[in-house]
Motif scaffolding. Structure first.
Motif, PDB file in Angstrom:
ATOM      1  N   CYS A  90      65.181   5.678  39.192  1.00 29.38           N
ATOM      2  CA  CYS A  90      63.958   5.413  39.958  1.00 29.38           C
ATOM      3  C   CYS A  90      63.960   3.964  40.427  1.00 29.38           C
ATOM      4  O   CYS A  90      64.281   3.060  39.653  1.00 29.38           O
ATOM      5  CB  CYS A  90      62.727   5.697  39.102  1.00 29.38           C
ATOM      6  N   TYR A 142      70.677  11.747  33.971  1.00 32.59           N
ATOM      7  CA  TYR A 142      69.841  10.557  34.038  1.00 32.59           C
ATOM      8  C   TYR A 142      68.958  10.586  35.289  1.00 32.59           C
ATOM      9  O   TYR A 142      69.351  11.117  36.330  1.00 32.59           O
ATOM     10  CB  TYR A 142      70.707   9.292  34.060  1.00 32.59           C
ATOM     11  N   SER A 200      64.779   1.498  37.303  1.00 31.57           N
ATOM     12  CA  SER A 200      64.731   2.051  35.948  1.00 31.57           C
ATOM     13  C   SER A 200      65.666   3.250  35.869  1.00 31.57           C
ATOM     14  O   SER A 200      65.743   4.055  36.802  1.00 31.57           O
ATOM     15  CB  SER A 200      63.311   2.459  35.553  1.00 31.57           C
ATOM     16  N   ARG A 228      64.541   8.082  27.319  1.00 32.08           N
ATOM     17  CA  ARG A 228      64.906   6.763  26.796  1.00 32.08           C
ATOM     18  C   ARG A 228      65.394   5.876  27.932  1.00 32.08           C
ATOM     19  O   ARG A 228      66.224   6.266  28.732  1.00 32.08           O
ATOM     20  CB  ARG A 228      65.984   6.892  25.727  1.00 32.08           C
ATOM     21  N   LEU A 229      64.850   4.662  28.005  1.00 25.85           N
ATOM     22  CA  LEU A 229      65.212   3.714  29.066  1.00 25.85           C
ATOM     23  C   LEU A 229      66.529   3.029  28.723  1.00 25.85           C
ATOM     24  O   LEU A 229      66.645   2.378  27.685  1.00 25.85           O
ATOM     25  CB  LEU A 229      64.103   2.670  29.226  1.00 25.85           C
ATOM     26  N   TYR A 242      68.133   1.193  31.331  1.00 28.41           N
ATOM     27  CA  TYR A 242      68.031  -0.045  32.111  1.00 28.41           C
ATOM     28  C   TYR A 242      66.664  -0.108  32.748  1.00 28.41           C
ATOM     29  O   TYR A 242      66.185   0.860  33.334  1.00 28.41           O
ATOM     30  CB  TYR A 242      69.103  -0.141  33.205  1.00 28.41           C
ATOM     31  N   GLY A 243      66.052  -1.287  32.673  1.00 32.91           N
ATOM     32  CA  GLY A 243      64.787  -1.539  33.333  1.00 32.91           C
ATOM     33  C   GLY A 243      64.730  -2.989  33.764  1.00 32.91           C
ATOM     34  O   GLY A 243      64.849  -3.889  32.939  1.00 32.91           O
ATOM     35  N   LYS A 247      66.632   6.329  33.117  1.00 29.09           N
ATOM     36  CA  LYS A 247      66.261   6.986  31.861  1.00 29.09           C
ATOM     37  C   LYS A 247      67.139   8.209  31.629  1.00 29.09           C
ATOM     38  O   LYS A 247      67.527   8.896  32.580  1.00 29.09           O
ATOM     39  CB  LYS A 247      64.790   7.408  31.889  1.00 29.09           C
ATOM     40  N   THR A 275      63.595   8.430  43.947  1.00 32.02           N
ATOM     41  CA  THR A 275      63.987   8.920  42.621  1.00 32.02           C
ATOM     42  C   THR A 275      65.118   9.921  42.796  1.00 32.02           C
ATOM     43  O   THR A 275      65.013  10.845  43.616  1.00 32.02           O
ATOM     44  CB  THR A 275      62.807   9.596  41.904  1.00 32.02           C
TER      45      THR A 275
END
Length: 211
Positions: A100, A97, A69, A76-77, A79-80, A71, A119
């Motif tokens: 994680c 950014y 992920s 705001r995400l 990529y997930g 953010k 992370t």
């Protein structure tokens, strides 16, 4: 005529000053004068983790299946999904950014379910590629019980649980696997016909493996 010449000269000086300012800031601009997006490149440091003992290093599961992920600073995400399905470079506007990655989702206690992850924070600059190296370590902890014959004889019909604040697992006398928990307080609970009592409590940190 002199007035017109002065206006043109001021305009020329202003244009030169703007050009000097843009060049000195090292900002990539498109033809409209707007900053360009950058990109994020993510990779893993190693497929194996060093062992704290003389045993062989612990090898990670297939990193393509890890959950990635990304953010922005506002949460705001951008990529997930799985690491393997992510593009080699993920487009991102200039900014900070949070990256994680987790080998699996983990919350309630489970048998044979180590969770690895990391992370990292990265700053993306206009028109540039920002590389992120993930150093994955074990995020949860594990408990394995071994029963003395005298204990089994003393409590032949009792049930034994290993529990934490997120749940508990029944640990049978023949069980050989590690029970995995989120870091925190872990208790061994004996359940008998007259009720339950706590036999042992220990606070575990990430990577702790208690037998």
């Amino acid at each position: 005529m002199k007035r017109t010449l002065k206006i043109l000269t001021a305009g020329t000086v202003l244009a030169g000053a703007l050009a000097l300012s843009v060049n000195s800031c090292d900002i990539s601009l498109d033809t409209k004068g707007e900053s360009l997006p950058g990109s994020i490149r993510v990779h893993f440091n190693s497929a194996c983790l060093p062992s704290s003992s003389k045993a062989e290093p612990v090898c990670l599961p297939d990193t393509n299946d890890f959950i990635l992920s990304i953010k922005d600073s506002g949460g705001r995400l951008i990529y997930g999904g799985s690491y393997g399905a992510a593009p080699s470079e993920i487009l991102a506007d200039p900014g900070t950014y949070t990256i994680c990655v987790e080998s699996c989702e983990f919350g309630e206690p489970q048998f044979d379910c180590p969770q690895y992850g990391d992370t990292e924070i990265v700053v993306v600059k206009s028109g540039q590629v920002s590389s992120v190296t993930l150093f994955c370590t074990q995020q949860n902890c594990g408990v394995r019980l071994r029963f003395a014959p005298e204990f089994v004889s003393a409590y032949p019909s009792s049930s034994l649980f290993v529990k934490s604040s997120t749940g508990r697992l029944l640990y049978g006398y023949s069980e050989k696997r590690f029970a995995y928990f989120l870091p925190g307080s872990i208790s061994l609970v004996l359940s008998e016909s007259q009720g339950e009592r706590t036999l042992y409590t220990r606070t575990l940190s990430p990577q702790d493996m208690l037998s």
